[in-house]
Design a protein around this motif. Sequence first.
Motif: not given
Length: 371
Positions: A145-149
Amino acid sequence: MTDQEELRCIGCGSVIQTINKNGLGYTPKSALERGLKSGDLYCQRCFRLRHYNEIAPVSLTDDDFLALLNQIRDANALIVYVVDIFDFNGSLIPGLHRFVGDNPVLLVGNKEDLLPRSLRRRKLTDWLRQQANEAGIRPLKTILVSAKKNHQIDNLLDEIETLRGDRDVYVVGVTNVGKSTLINQIIKQRTGVQDLITTSRFPGTTLDKIEIPLDDGHQLVDTPGIIHQEQMAYVLPPEDLRLVAPQKEIKPHTYQLSDEQTIFLGGIGRFDYLKGPKVGVVAYFENNLVLHRTKYQNADQFYQRHLGDLLVPPHPGNESQIPPLVRYEFKTRQKSDLVFEGLGWITVPANVTVAGWAPKGVAVLLRKAMI
């Protein structure tokens, strides 16, 4: 106000108090009254972190964090174990099995947006699972995952619901892997509330466990990050940390090296190609980190002469705050990554001799190549 009332900061989980200005959870009485009216109750530390990006030292010790995580052993929960893909080795929790007991584990590789898009995600997932297996961790599922994106968060939520059954959910990880950012995305998906929990590039943002109710009466629990002292974040001043912590996709740099050549990683790391044929090595670091190649025989003098000007970070004036560089030598048997924990890595071929230098306290290690 007394601690028995247990009003908690919604940013870090600390019990709110108005007496000790230097203690955890302190907030002025006027700010407490405003927070109670608005429902946005933050301690002074979190308020300054959110609005001014100021970080205050915390008084929690390693034992404090471990004591909090020990509660997981007695819980009936799905363990969502978050690691930073860019700093996987620095993300490992030593002896994780002691904390999770018989609870199932979902391994989440966060910050996948930092790795080159050319890297196939299925291959990366397999690599991550294999590395976790070598560390004694047997996850039911591995997901990137990418929490930021906000990338793959829906998929993650589906996996959590599938795997948790009639259980709570505990989110665990070392400091600075993006747990709070991930929790914020989950809260936003569920409630529409944005940036509830304090997030920062600095370690130790969440100071106590934060409990978020789920629809069926169970809870999603954000635990405090385990302190991993070998991370680069613990030895660099904040203005230097900003130059080495990647914020967007890494652009690899390829170098053709003959033996006895050196590459400086700003002034906080060093790679020596000591013995082997002419080869290509690939460096994966924050794009703004200046890499400088020179001859091995001149490297010591070059470092002493240019630390703080050509070799930045450290910024001028911060040189004395950086611990001395410590050397680690390796002979590769397969294509490998020479890892500078919390900084990045250099991919080298088999059957060469290399050395890595990092500030004292920061680990340098050799692993099977990710890419």
